[in-house]
Write a protein that holds these residues in place. Sequence first.
Motif, PDB file in Angstrom:
ATOM      1  N   CYS A 167       0.828  -1.206   0.000  1.00 59.24           N
ATOM      2  CA  CYS A 167       0.000   0.000   0.000  1.00 59.24           C
ATOM      3  C   CYS A 167       0.863   1.256   0.000  1.00 59.24           C
ATOM      4  O   CYS A 167       0.605   2.206  -0.745  1.00 59.24           O
ATOM      5  CB  CYS A 167      -0.928  -0.023   1.213  1.00 59.24           C
ATOM      6  N   LYS A 170       2.621   1.745  -3.446  1.00 59.01           N
ATOM      7  CA  LYS A 170       1.748   2.179  -4.542  1.00 59.01           C
ATOM      8  C   LYS A 170       1.210   3.594  -4.355  1.00 59.01           C
ATOM      9  O   LYS A 170       0.660   4.174  -5.297  1.00 59.01           O
ATOM     10  CB  LYS A 170       0.573   1.207  -4.670  1.00 59.01           C
ATOM     11  N   ALA A 171       1.366   4.134  -3.167  1.00 55.13           N
ATOM     12  CA  ALA A 171       0.789   5.449  -2.868  1.00 55.13           C
ATOM     13  C   ALA A 171       1.559   6.568  -3.562  1.00 55.13           C
ATOM     14  O   ALA A 171       2.769   6.489  -3.752  1.00 55.13           O
ATOM     15  CB  ALA A 171       0.781   5.680  -1.357  1.00 55.13           C
ATOM     16  N   ASP A 172       0.845   7.623  -3.926  1.00 55.71           N
ATOM     17  CA  ASP A 172       1.466   8.794  -4.559  1.00 55.71           C
ATOM     18  C   ASP A 172       2.120   9.718  -3.539  1.00 55.71           C
ATOM     19  O   ASP A 172       2.926  10.581  -3.900  1.00 55.71           O
ATOM     20  CB  ASP A 172       0.425   9.578  -5.360  1.00 55.71           C
ATOM     21  N   GLY A 173       1.761   9.565  -2.278  1.00 51.14           N
ATOM     22  CA  GLY A 173       2.317  10.410  -1.229  1.00 51.14           C
ATOM     23  C   GLY A 173       2.089   9.772   0.131  1.00 51.14           C
ATOM     24  O   GLY A 173       1.611   8.640   0.225  1.00 51.14           O
ATOM     25  N   ARG A 183      -7.617   1.107   2.645  1.00 47.71           N
ATOM     26  CA  ARG A 183      -7.121   0.522   1.394  1.00 47.71           C
ATOM     27  C   ARG A 183      -6.773  -0.955   1.512  1.00 47.71           C
ATOM     28  O   ARG A 183      -6.773  -1.669   0.515  1.00 47.71           O
ATOM     29  CB  ARG A 183      -5.892   1.299   0.902  1.00 47.71           C
ATOM     30  N   GLU A 221       5.253   7.199   4.572  1.00 44.52           N
ATOM     31  CA  GLU A 221       5.564   6.853   3.196  1.00 44.52           C
ATOM     32  C   GLU A 221       6.741   5.886   3.190  1.00 44.52           C
ATOM     33  O   GLU A 221       7.513   5.820   4.143  1.00 44.52           O
ATOM     34  CB  GLU A 221       5.902   8.095   2.361  1.00 44.52           C
ATOM     35  N   ARG A 225      12.312   3.987  -2.840  1.00 43.71           N
ATOM     36  CA  ARG A 225      11.573   3.477  -4.001  1.00 43.71           C
ATOM     37  C   ARG A 225      12.454   2.576  -4.845  1.00 43.71           C
ATOM     38  O   ARG A 225      12.113   2.237  -5.959  1.00 43.71           O
ATOM     39  CB  ARG A 225      11.082   4.649  -4.859  1.00 43.71           C
TER      40      ARG A 225
END
Length: 226
Positions: A167, A170-173, A183, A221, A225
């Motif tokens: 989760c 995949k999150a944008d922020g 989620r 977060e 990445r």
Amino acid sequence: MIEVLVVDDDTRVARVNAAYVEKVPGFHVAGEAHSALEALRSVETLPRIDLVLLDHYLPDQTGLEVVQEMRRRGHQADVIMVTAARDVSTVQAAMRQGALQYLVKPFAFAGLRAKLEAYAELRRTLDGGGEAEQAEVDRIFGALSAPSEPGLPKGHSPTTAELVRQCLLKADGPLSAQEIAERTGVSRQTAQRYLKLLERTGRARLTLKYGDAGRPEHRYEWATRA
């Protein structure tokens, strides 16, 4: 109980793997087999087989050939490959033929336990039936990707940890515990517990969001990445 058939050409290894299986709550060893012929006979004759822990290197056929023959005969038992075969072509073939997991020998008990717990979580999810929204689909595939060596404190599920990890990835922020809970389908308290664990181990980064009043909101977060 989830009924398991353990297949390995080495009788000693089969006994060890069977003992591992019996240590995981909810699993029972229905039988052992040491060749492709014995494996197929067991699938035919035992009252019920839900899961086959299948070695690839068998004396008469490969494990993948056993899977092919099982499907040809109409047997739908799930398969987890447990083998020393490390070549990418074999791993890819196992995926294409429907193996749910692939565990490379040698492994510790924790590695097999994580695979079995992930499988049990998958069955619980699928047994609910009905239609699946995207969050439910993510949970199904998240269960399949639970890590082999969880390295988690006692009382923590590798499957839940993987859900939270996916989760965040995949999150944008940054996300709050409540957003993670919505989620993934876990409770807010559970999400908060796993987020704190990920933060302590350096895999998640905590930021504070200040509103007009009250305490700041904790948001998380993924730390890298890569």
